[in-house]
Every structure is written in structure tokens, then in C-alpha cells.
Design an enzyme around this catalytic site. Structure first.
Site, PDB file in Angstrom:
ATOM      1  N   ALA A   1       0.809  -1.220   0.000  1.00 31.79           N
ATOM      2  CA  ALA A   1       0.000   0.000   0.000  1.00 31.79           C
ATOM      3  C   ALA A   1       0.843   1.271   0.000  1.00 31.79           C
ATOM      4  O   ALA A   1       0.346   2.356  -0.272  1.00 31.79           O
ATOM      5  CB  ALA A   1      -0.928  -0.002   1.212  1.00 31.79           C
TER       6      ALA A   1
ATOM      7  N   ARG B   1      10.134   8.209  -2.575  1.00 34.97           N
ATOM      8  CA  ARG B   1      11.458   8.441  -3.169  1.00 34.97           C
ATOM      9  C   ARG B   1      11.580   7.969  -4.619  1.00 34.97           C
ATOM     10  O   ARG B   1      12.551   8.277  -5.297  1.00 34.97           O
ATOM     11  CB  ARG B   1      12.537   7.779  -2.308  1.00 34.97           C
TER      12      ARG B   1
ATOM     13  N   ASP C   1       8.047  -4.829  -1.962  1.00 35.43           N
ATOM     14  CA  ASP C   1       9.130  -4.059  -2.595  1.00 35.43           C
ATOM     15  C   ASP C   1      10.504  -4.707  -2.437  1.00 35.43           C
ATOM     16  O   ASP C   1      11.519  -4.030  -2.410  1.00 35.43           O
ATOM     17  CB  ASP C   1       9.150  -2.626  -2.033  1.00 35.43           C
TER      18      ASP C   1
ATOM     19  N   ALA D   1       9.310 -10.833 -52.940  1.00 38.47           N
ATOM     20  CA  ALA D   1       9.755  -9.569 -52.339  1.00 38.47           C
ATOM     21  C   ALA D   1       8.751  -8.459 -52.614  1.00 38.47           C
ATOM     22  O   ALA D   1       8.229  -8.357 -53.712  1.00 38.47           O
ATOM     23  CB  ALA D   1      11.113  -9.184 -52.905  1.00 38.47           C
TER      24      ALA D   1
ATOM     25  N   ASN E   1      -4.801  -4.791 -46.018  1.00 43.01           N
ATOM     26  CA  ASN E   1      -5.833  -5.321 -45.118  1.00 43.01           C
ATOM     27  C   ASN E   1      -6.778  -4.247 -44.597  1.00 43.01           C
ATOM     28  O   ASN E   1      -7.774  -4.563 -43.981  1.00 43.01           O
ATOM     29  CB  ASN E   1      -5.169  -6.050 -43.934  1.00 43.01           C
TER      30      ASN E   1
ATOM     31  N   SER F   1       6.915 -11.042 -57.109  1.00 40.92           N
ATOM     32  CA  SER F   1       7.409  -9.867 -56.384  1.00 40.92           C
ATOM     33  C   SER F   1       6.551  -8.636 -56.625  1.00 40.92           C
ATOM     34  O   SER F   1       5.956  -8.485 -57.685  1.00 40.92           O
ATOM     35  CB  SER F   1       8.844  -9.548 -56.830  1.00 40.92           C
TER      36      SER F   1
ATOM     37  N   ALA G   1       4.362 -11.133 -61.123  1.00 36.51           N
ATOM     38  CA  ALA G   1       5.032 -10.051 -60.402  1.00 36.51           C
ATOM     39  C   ALA G   1       4.398  -8.714 -60.745  1.00 36.51           C
ATOM     40  O   ALA G   1       3.966  -8.494 -61.873  1.00 36.51           O
ATOM     41  CB  ALA G   1       6.514 -10.033 -60.764  1.00 36.51           C
TER      42      ALA G   1
HETATM   43  C1  UD1 Z   1      10.170  -2.833   7.163  1.00 38.43           C
HETATM   44  C2  UD1 Z   1      10.365  -3.349   8.583  1.00 38.43           C
HETATM   45  C3  UD1 Z   1      11.854  -3.485   8.854  1.00 38.43           C
HETATM   46  C4  UD1 Z   1      12.480  -4.423   7.830  1.00 38.43           C
HETATM   47  C5  UD1 Z   1      12.153  -3.976   6.416  1.00 38.43           C
HETATM   48  C6  UD1 Z   1      12.580  -5.046   5.427  1.00 38.43           C
HETATM   49  C7  UD1 Z   1       8.502  -2.486   9.888  1.00 38.43           C
HETATM   50  C8  UD1 Z   1       8.071  -1.524  10.913  1.00 38.43           C
HETATM   51  N1  UD1 Z   1       9.767  -2.437   9.520  1.00 38.43           N
HETATM   52  O1  UD1 Z   1      10.768  -1.548   7.102  1.00 38.43           O
HETATM   53  O2  UD1 Z   1      12.061  -3.998  10.155  1.00 38.43           O
HETATM   54  O3  UD1 Z   1      13.881  -4.500   8.013  1.00 38.43           O
HETATM   55  O4  UD1 Z   1      10.742  -3.751   6.241  1.00 38.43           O
HETATM   56  O5  UD1 Z   1      12.272  -4.677   4.115  1.00 38.43           O
HETATM   57  O6  UD1 Z   1       7.704  -3.293   9.451  1.00 38.43           O
HETATM   58  N2  UD1 Z   1       3.372  -0.835   3.709  1.00 38.43           N
HETATM   59  C9  UD1 Z   1       1.997  -0.788   3.624  1.00 38.43           C
HETATM   60  N3  UD1 Z   1       1.322   0.062   4.441  1.00 38.43           N
HETATM   61  C10 UD1 Z   1       1.949   0.854   5.329  1.00 38.43           C
HETATM   62  C11 UD1 Z   1       3.351   0.796   5.407  1.00 38.43           C
HETATM   63  C12 UD1 Z   1       4.037  -0.059   4.588  1.00 38.43           C
HETATM   64  O7  UD1 Z   1       1.384  -1.483   2.842  1.00 38.43           O
HETATM   65  O8  UD1 Z   1       1.256   1.596   6.053  1.00 38.43           O
HETATM   66  C13 UD1 Z   1       4.095  -1.736   2.817  1.00 38.43           C
HETATM   67  C14 UD1 Z   1       5.019  -1.014   1.879  1.00 38.43           C
HETATM   68  O9  UD1 Z   1       4.339  -0.704   0.676  1.00 38.43           O
HETATM   69  C15 UD1 Z   1       6.149  -1.998   1.662  1.00 38.43           C
HETATM   70  C16 UD1 Z   1       6.157  -2.829   2.944  1.00 38.43           C
HETATM   71  O10 UD1 Z   1       4.914  -2.593   3.582  1.00 38.43           O
HETATM   72  O11 UD1 Z   1       5.905  -2.841   0.566  1.00 38.43           O
HETATM   73  C17 UD1 Z   1       7.291  -2.433   3.869  1.00 38.43           C
HETATM   74  O12 UD1 Z   1       7.077  -1.089   4.271  1.00 38.43           O
HETATM   75  P1  UD1 Z   1       8.262  -0.030   4.347  1.00 38.43           P
HETATM   76  O13 UD1 Z   1       7.696   1.286   4.727  1.00 38.43           O
HETATM   77  O14 UD1 Z   1       9.070  -0.090   3.121  1.00 38.43           O
HETATM   78  O15 UD1 Z   1       9.058  -0.614   5.578  1.00 38.43           O
HETATM   79  P2  UD1 Z   1      10.589  -0.504   5.878  1.00 38.43           P
HETATM   80  O16 UD1 Z   1      10.866   0.834   6.427  1.00 38.43           O
HETATM   81  O17 UD1 Z   1      11.360  -0.934   4.715  1.00 38.43           O
HETATM   82 CA    CA Z   2      11.055  -1.015   2.368  1.00 38.97          CA
END
Ligand code: UD1
Ligand code: CA
Length: 468
Positions: free
Chosen positions: A21, A26, A113, A389, A395, A414, A432
Site C-alpha cells: 500500500a 522516493r 518491494d 519480395a 488489409n 514480387s 510479379a
Molecule cells: C520494514 C520493517 C523493517 C524491515 C524492512 C525489510 C517495519 C516496521 N519495519 O521496514 O524492520 O527490516 O521492512 O524490508 O515493518 N506498507 C503498507 N502500508 C503501510 C506501510 C508499509 O502497505 O502503512 C508496505 C510497503 O508498501 C512496503 C512494505 O509494507 O511494501 C514495507 O514497508 P516499508 O515502509 O518499506 O518498511 P521498511 O521501512 O522498509
Molecule cells: Ca522497504
């Protein structure tokens, strides 16, 4: 049901959950982060593949930012849970309660991710989790640079808690064992603990990681299981890490193919998606891209400088300096150089498509030759037919598409123009330079051009006229 890693469990008791979600600020993108592609595949699809590889077929995806686009990408292969506001990973899992609680005994949670996460890693965690009877198990990795990850804090060797980078003391920051973000939970215990997770931390978020410490306090068993390949935790946060993940995954895919008997002439310039299957003794030349669910047979020669997308290619086929998309090529087909096979092209065994030939929505062959400079669109071409060729199937009338039906063993001379809808019977000949607007019966010869006239000595008189 057994996964490919030999794990045996009842499918209905373990579900998968992908957290997808987050916005991915970044990335600086209109597209939600998990739809950015690594090796030609959206990251969320790679996550789904990894779960499937581990034998998990019931998968829920938590969506929020750009959720409708994620839904569109995954279709009905999974179910979805909405998280409208991103309040942390714990909150994200809470949004999936309805989809999971009461429907599975255990749930594997993974991030959306981390494109290098493998089915093998998930499987190893799940196997240990089920064997130990733990309420929660988390996969960990030892890394040289733990920055950005949650640290695994152990006491007397046993798991104690996970501390996020932003909440960590200098001593905790120095720890090198980190949280991969891959967990297996006892479903009922997970959802019983989640409401007790607060947001009193540096990011003001509900951390999923806090569930583990809560379960420990409840007297439940929690396991932190180290995994030896730290590549699996590589998270994509910006465009540069996207490129790095791509390079790393690409290398792994090429290595797996090489180990299975495929020659990769230049791994640095070969781009193959993870789902692609290639038979042994096939040679992939430099600057080649093969993506989608493409399947390539054995003893093929692909490239150099070729792009193949979502296509099926038989054995012993040769494609070079060409572009092939949504096409099917039989055994012993030759394509190139500089051919363009567009969606719906089907080439029978032994068919030859040469330079500057474009084929679209057309069934050819077997053993058809179209060796030079042609457009074959919305057509059927029978076995053994020769397309000269410069032959063009006209079409399109500006409004509608029409079909050209060419029989077997036809000879199209051709520079012929076949104005569709039109049919050429088996064994017919087209002279041709003809413009064919009417059907030609089998074994007939069709001329569709002005008859040649010759004026003897005309040039002598012409020159004399201008002589001074
Ligand atoms: C998280 C972990 C961290 C771990 C790392 C590994 C927590 C608090 N921390 O950190 O310990 O080392 O993953 O990759 O869990 N997401 C949602 N909804 C939200 C927040 C996040 O769906 O409200 C999803 C993001 O889209 C992402 C995944 O959860 O796919 C991880 O979230 P992200 O914010 O990237 O966590 P990290 O800071 O990487
Ligand atoms: Ca992450």
C-alpha cells in the site's frame, strides 16, 4: 500439496499476504512503487511469484496508493484489502483481517518491494515455522551494512525484539542481523496481538515488528531464523536501487539458465525475465531481451539484437536482429535479420521470414517463405507458399480490416498488392507487380498489371530531337 522445495502442508491452512500500500515517495513517480518493473516484471508480481513458488496459492494483497492500478495488474489471481491511509506495516496487516482470520491457520507476510525475495527463502521459513509450532517466525539476514533495516535483538541467543533504525540506540544500530520483512504467523494469534500494537515510536506508525515482542510477552514462541543469502532482503526505495535490484536479479536468472544448459554469450547485455523458459543447447547472443511468459525450445539460436515478448518458440529455431511479440513460432523457423512479428503471428515449422518483413495476426505455414520486404497482415498462408519480395496485403480500407487467404504452394510474384478481402487458391500463381482485387482459383495464373509495350528504336529518335 507439495511445493517444489519438498514442503508438504495443507494448502487451505496457509495463506500469503503482500504489503503493497505504500507510496514509495522516493521513486518520484506517478506509478505506485510496487508496479515498477524489475527484469521486465512489476515488483508486486515478483512477490506473488515467490509465494506461489513456495506453494501458497491463496494470496491477499494490501493496497493503497495507486491501488486500482495494482488491482488491474494482478486481476483476480489474488484478493485485495484496502489500506486507505498508510499508518504502518502493522496497520496494513490489520486491514487484511477479514480476508484472513478464520480462513487460514497460518499466514506468510512479505513486503511488496523486495524483488529478490525467493520462493526458497519463504519455503524455508514456513517449514521451520510449522515444525517449531511458533506463534511467529521471522526470516533474518546478516548484512555488512544494516542501515535502514530493523535490527534483530537477541537475549542469550534467543529472539527478544525488532528495533527500527529510527528508534535504535547506537548499540542496537551496530547489530548486523536484520529483519527481512518476511514472516510466518499463527493467524489467530497475529490478529489477537495486532490491536495492542501502539504507534509510540519515531515514525508514529503501527509496526508489524512489534507483534513479535508482544507474542513473546504472552508466553508464545517466536523464532528468528537466519537465511544465508542476504540478497533476498534488498528493498527498492528509489530508482537507483531499482536498477541495482534489476542487475542482481538478472544475474541470478542468467545463472539459473546457464546451469540448465543454455549458453548466454554475454550476460552483461542479455535481459531475460524470471518467468521465461528456455530449453537446453539454446544459444542467446548479446543484446537480446526476452520477457513475459515466453517459452523457447531447445537448440534455438536467439539474437544478437533481438527482442522477444510473450511468445512461444519451438525447437531449432533461429531469430536474429528481430522483434517478436505475442507470436508463436514452430520448430526450425528462421526469422531475420530485421523482421517484425507482431501479435497473432503464427509461423509453422520450417517457415522463413527474412529482412524487412512484417507479420501481424497471420497464420503461416509450415514451410512458407517470405524472405524480403513484405507486409502480411490479417492473413492465412498455406504450406509451402512463396511470398515474393515486396508483397503487401492491403488489409485496411481506412475503416475496417479484411483478410487475405492464400492457399498451399502458391507463388506470389514480387511487388504484388493483394487487396483484401481476397483469396488465392492452392497452387495458383500471381504475376510479379500485380494488383490482385479478385479471387484467384487454384492452379490459375493471375495478372493484374498493364501489359508491356515495346516501341523499337524510339530512343534513337528521342535523342535526335535534342541534338544541336
Ligand atoms: C520494514 C520493517 C523493517 C524491515 C524492512 C525489510 C517495519 C516496521 N519495519 O521496514 O524492520 O527490516 O521492512 O524490508 O515493518 N506498507 C503498507 N502500508 C503501510 C506501510 C508499509 O502497505 O502503512 C508496505 C510497503 O508498501 C512496503 C512494505 O509494507 O511494501 C514495507 O514497508 P516499508 O515502509 O518499506 O518498511 P521498511 O521501512 O522498509
Ligand atoms: Ca522497504
Amino acid at each position: 500439496m507439495a511445493s517444489q522445495y519438498g514442503l508438504t502442508f495443507n494448502m487451505s491452512t496457509v495463506a500469503g499476504l503482500i504489503l503493497a500500500a505504500g507510496k514509495g515517495t522516493r521513486m518520484k513517480s506517478e506509478l505506485p512503487k510496487v508496479l515498477h518493473e524489475v527484469c521486465g516484471t512489476p515488483m508486486v508480481s515478483l512477490a506473488l511469484e515467490a509465494l506461489k513458488e513456495a506453494g501458497l496459492s491463496h494470496v491477499t494483497v494490501v493496497i493503497g496508493h495507486g491501488g486500482d492500478k495494482v488491482q488491474e495488474e494482478l486481476g483476480d489471481a489474488v484478493s485485495f484489502a484496502w489500506q486507505h491511509e498508510q499508518k504502518g506495516t502493522g496497520h496494513a496487516v490489520r486491514m487484511a483481517q477479514e480476508a484472513l482470520l478464520g480462513h487460514c491457520d497460518h499466514v506468510v507476510v512479505i513486503p511488496g518491494d523486495t524483488p529478490l525475495l525467493s520462493g526458497e527463502a519463504i519455503s524455508q521459513l514456513l517449514q521451520a515455522h510449522l515444525a517449531s509450532g511458533a506463534a511467529a517466525s521471522v526470516l533474518t539476514c546478516e548484512v555488512a551494512e544494516p542501515k535502514g533495516y530493523g535490527r534483530i535483538v537477541r537475549e542469550g541467543g534467543a529472539f527478544a525484539r525488532i528495533v527500527e533504525e529510527k528508534d535504535a540506540s547506537p548499540e542496537v544500530k551496530a547489530l548486523k542481523e536484520v529483519n527481512s520483512g518476511v514472516y510466518a504467523f499463527h493467524t489467530a494469534k497475529l490478529f489477537a496481538a495486532l490491536p495492542r500494537v501502539g504507534a509510540a515510536n519515531a515514525q508514529g506508525e503501527e509496526y508489524l515488528t512489534d507483534v513479535l515482542a508482544l507474542l513473546l510477552q504472552d508466553g508464545d514462541r517466536v523464532e528468528a531464523l537466519p537465511f544465508d543469502d542476504a540478497d533476498i532482503l534488498m528493498g527498492v526505495n528509489d530508482r537507483w536501487s531499482l536498477a541495482e535490484a534489476d542487475a542482481l536479479l538478472r544475474r541470478k536468472i542468467l545463472r539459473r539458465l546457464a546451469d540448465s544448459g543454455v549458453t548466454i554469450v554475454d550476460p552483461n547485455s542479455t535481459y531475460i525475465s524470471p518467468q521465461v523458459k528456455i530449453g537446453p543447447d539454446t544459444i542467446i547472443e548479446p543484446q537480446t531481451y526476452i520477457t513475459g511468459q515466453s517459452v523457447i525450445g531447445r537448440n534455438c539460436h536467439i539474437g544478437p539484437s533481438t527482442r522477444i515478448k510473450r511468445s512461444v518458440i519451438g525447437d531449432g529455431t533461429y531469430v536474429y536482429f528481430s522483434h517478436v511479440a505475442d507470436a508463436e513460432l514452430g520448430d526450425g523457423v528462421k526469422v531475420g535479420p530485421f523482421a517484425h512479428l507482431r501479435p497473432g503471428s503464427q509461423l509453422g515449422a520450417g517457415t522463413k521470414i527474412g529482412n524487412f518483413v512484417e507479420v501481424k495476426n497471420a497464420q503461416l505455414g509450415p514451410k512458407v517463405s517470405a524472405n524480403h520486404l513484405s507486409y502480411i497482415g490479417d492473413a492465412t498462408v498455406g504450406a509451402g507458399t512463396n511470398i515474393g519480395a515486396g508483397t503487401i496485403t492491403c488489409n485496411y480500407d481506412g475503416f475496417q480490416k479484411h483478410r487475405t487467404t492464400i492457399g498451399e504452394n502458391v507463388f506470389v510474384g514480387s511487388n504484388s498488392t493483394l487487396v483484401a478481402p481476397v483469396e488465392l487458391g492452392n497452387g495458383s500463381f500471381v504475376a510479379a507487380g500485380s494488383v490482385i482485387t479478385k479471387n484467384v482459383q487454384g492452379d490459375a495464373l493471375a495478372f493484374g498489371r498493364a501489359r508491356q509495350e515495346v516501341k523499337e528504336g524510339w530512343a534513337v529518335q528521342w535523342r535526335a530531337k535534342f541534338k544541336k
